[in-house]
Design a protein around this motif. Structure first.
Motif, PDB file in Angstrom:
ATOM      1  N   MET A 157       0.781  -1.110   0.060  1.00 40.27           N
ATOM      2  CA  MET A 157      -0.102  -0.029  -0.082  1.00 40.27           C
ATOM      3  C   MET A 157       0.978   1.256  -0.010  1.00 40.27           C
ATOM      4  O   MET A 157       0.556   2.132  -0.605  1.00 40.27           O
ATOM      5  N   LYS A 158       2.103   1.223   0.922  1.00 42.08           N
ATOM      6  CA  LYS A 158       2.629   2.433   0.805  1.00 42.08           C
ATOM      7  C   LYS A 158       3.540   2.647  -0.517  1.00 42.08           C
ATOM      8  O   LYS A 158       3.627   3.607  -1.071  1.00 42.08           O
ATOM      9  N   ASN A 159       4.079   1.562  -1.150  1.00 44.12           N
ATOM     10  CA  ASN A 159       4.513   1.582  -2.284  1.00 44.12           C
ATOM     11  C   ASN A 159       3.746   2.101  -3.456  1.00 44.12           C
ATOM     12  O   ASN A 159       4.122   2.996  -4.123  1.00 44.12           O
ATOM     13  N   ALA A 160       2.451   1.638  -3.233  1.00 37.78           N
ATOM     14  CA  ALA A 160       1.350   1.885  -4.221  1.00 37.78           C
ATOM     15  C   ALA A 160       1.170   3.700  -4.151  1.00 37.78           C
ATOM     16  O   ALA A 160       1.206   4.584  -4.885  1.00 37.78           O
ATOM     17  N   SER A 161       1.006   3.927  -2.729  1.00 42.79           N
ATOM     18  CA  SER A 161       0.779   5.501  -2.346  1.00 42.79           C
ATOM     19  C   SER A 161       2.288   6.089  -2.845  1.00 42.79           C
ATOM     20  O   SER A 161       1.780   7.457  -3.344  1.00 42.79           O
ATOM     21  N   TYR A 162       3.502   5.953  -2.395  1.00 44.09           N
ATOM     22  CA  TYR A 162       4.474   6.315  -2.861  1.00 44.09           C
ATOM     23  C   TYR A 162       4.693   6.749  -4.621  1.00 44.09           C
ATOM     24  O   TYR A 162       5.024   7.638  -5.036  1.00 44.09           O
ATOM     25  N   GLY A 163       4.307   5.385  -5.184  1.00 49.01           N
ATOM     26  CA  GLY A 163       4.182   5.563  -6.605  1.00 49.01           C
ATOM     27  C   GLY A 163       3.383   6.433  -6.954  1.00 49.01           C
ATOM     28  O   GLY A 163       3.737   7.260  -8.133  1.00 49.01           O
ATOM     29  N   ALA A 164       2.106   6.692  -6.474  1.00 46.45           N
ATOM     30  CA  ALA A 164       1.010   7.608  -7.086  1.00 46.45           C
ATOM     31  C   ALA A 164       1.723   9.087  -6.757  1.00 46.45           C
ATOM     32  O   ALA A 164       1.732   9.878  -7.409  1.00 46.45           O
ATOM     33  N   GLU A 165       2.304   9.231  -5.408  1.00 43.57           N
ATOM     34  CA  GLU A 165       2.827  10.672  -5.090  1.00 43.57           C
ATOM     35  C   GLU A 165       4.074  11.009  -6.204  1.00 43.57           C
ATOM     36  O   GLU A 165       4.157  11.978  -6.360  1.00 43.57           O
ATOM     37  N   VAL A 166       5.065   9.963  -6.400  1.00 42.57           N
ATOM     38  CA  VAL A 166       6.052  10.177  -7.297  1.00 42.57           C
ATOM     39  C   VAL A 166       5.522  10.632  -8.693  1.00 42.57           C
ATOM     40  O   VAL A 166       5.692  11.512  -9.329  1.00 42.57           O
ATOM     41  N   GLN A 167       4.364   9.887  -9.015  1.00 46.12           N
ATOM     42  CA  GLN A 167       3.596  10.257 -10.101  1.00 46.12           C
ATOM     43  C   GLN A 167       3.158  11.684 -10.211  1.00 46.12           C
ATOM     44  O   GLN A 167       3.350  12.413 -11.291  1.00 46.12           O
ATOM     45  N   SER A 168       2.389  11.793  -9.286  1.00 53.25           N
ATOM     46  CA  SER A 168       1.858  13.463  -9.124  1.00 53.25           C
ATOM     47  C   SER A 168       2.944  14.134  -9.100  1.00 53.25           C
ATOM     48  O   SER A 168       2.847  15.350  -9.554  1.00 53.25           O
ATOM     49  N   ARG A 169       4.266  14.005  -8.360  1.00 53.82           N
ATOM     50  CA  ARG A 169       5.375  14.967  -8.358  1.00 53.82           C
ATOM     51  C   ARG A 169       5.766  15.256  -9.781  1.00 53.82           C
ATOM     52  O   ARG A 169       6.219  16.167 -10.090  1.00 53.82           O
ATOM     53  N   LEU A 170       5.925  14.022 -10.481  1.00 53.77           N
ATOM     54  CA  LEU A 170       6.902  14.247 -11.584  1.00 53.77           C
ATOM     55  C   LEU A 170       5.476  14.940 -12.870  1.00 53.77           C
ATOM     56  O   LEU A 170       6.219  15.780 -13.274  1.00 53.77           O
ATOM     57  N   GLN A 171       4.217  14.573 -12.571  1.00 52.14           N
ATOM     58  CA  GLN A 171       3.396  15.342 -13.273  1.00 52.14           C
ATOM     59  C   GLN A 171       3.379  16.727 -12.908  1.00 52.14           C
ATOM     60  O   GLN A 171       3.413  17.821 -13.737  1.00 52.14           O
ATOM     61  N   TYR A 172       3.679  17.151 -11.546  1.00 48.84           N
ATOM     62  CA  TYR A 172       3.591  18.426 -11.119  1.00 48.84           C
ATOM     63  C   TYR A 172       4.884  19.288 -11.642  1.00 48.84           C
ATOM     64  O   TYR A 172       4.848  20.268 -12.315  1.00 48.84           O
ATOM     65  N   GLN A 173       6.092  18.448 -11.839  1.00 46.03           N
ATOM     66  CA  GLN A 173       7.290  18.936 -12.226  1.00 46.03           C
ATOM     67  C   GLN A 173       7.160  19.210 -13.740  1.00 46.03           C
ATOM     68  O   GLN A 173       7.595  20.042 -14.467  1.00 46.03           O
ATOM     69  N   LYS A 174       6.592  18.299 -14.411  1.00 44.69           N
ATOM     70  CA  LYS A 174       6.198  18.641 -15.976  1.00 44.69           C
ATOM     71  C   LYS A 174       5.392  19.595 -16.170  1.00 44.69           C
ATOM     72  O   LYS A 174       5.691  20.631 -17.084  1.00 44.69           O
TER      73      LYS A 174
END
Length: 193
Positions: A157-174
């Motif tokens: 679950m944490k990996n999934a939430s971290y993955g989602a957070e990483v995706q959202s940060r990458l999306q934010y950075q983009k």
């Protein structure tokens, strides 16, 4: 041997003759016996054959021969029985020795059995203790397995939430890079950019 002796006695009894010796003149005068019967007179008439010293009658010779045969037979039987007796003594000594050896082995086996019995009791105690510890460790292992499963689920679950957070940060950075690029393109003031 007894059978032969009985047969010889029966044969000699059949062949026995009654021999009555004549009364000596002194004994005849001394005895005041009543007049002899007819039967007594017949007995007196049968006289013993005159024998010279060292001679035997035919019947006595037969008895002597039979006695000699019986003695020879009995000697052989005694010799044979002595041989059997010595063989039986040797067998008895061997059996006695074997019996003693078996008794010693039995005593040794009894002592070994007692020691093995004591060892078996000790092993049973140790086995009971180990079984109780095994049950305890099985329960601990079960709890640890449950904790591990829970930890894996939580990690996923944490990996999934971290993955989602990483995706959202990458999306934010983009998105931020896209905005910065757009601002830099539209802005003509170099100092702002």
């Amino acid at each position: 041997a007894e059978k032969k002796a009985a047969e010889a006695a029966a044969d000699s009894a059949k062949e026995k003759e009654v021999v009555v010796y004549r009364d000596r003149p002194q004994e005849a005068a001394a005895s005041a016996a009543p007049e002899p019967s007819k039967h007594a007179e017949e007995e007196k008439k049968i006289e013993a054959p005159s024998l010279q010293p060292g001679q035997l009658t035919e019947q006595q010779q037969i008895l002597m021969d039979e006695s000699g045969k019986m003695l020879e037979y009995l000697r052989k039987e005694v010799f044979k029985l002595r041989g059997q007796n010595s063989q039986l003594r040797a067998d008895f000594d061997l059996l006695k020795e074997n019996n003693q050896r078996l008794m010693d082995a039995n005593a040794s086996a009894g002592a070994s059995f007692a020691a093995l019995n004591q060892h078996a009791k000790q092993l049973n105690k140790t086995n009971t203790k180990l079984m109780s510890e095994l049950d305890k460790y099985k329960k601990v292992a079960h709890r640890l397995n449950l904790a591990q499963v829970e930890a894996k689920e939580e990690l996923q679950m944490k990996n999934a939430s971290y993955g989602a957070e990483v995706q959202s940060r990458l999306q934010y950075q983009k998105s931020m890079n896209g905005i910065i690029d757009m601002v830099q393109e539209r802005c003509r003031d170099v100092r702002l950019v």
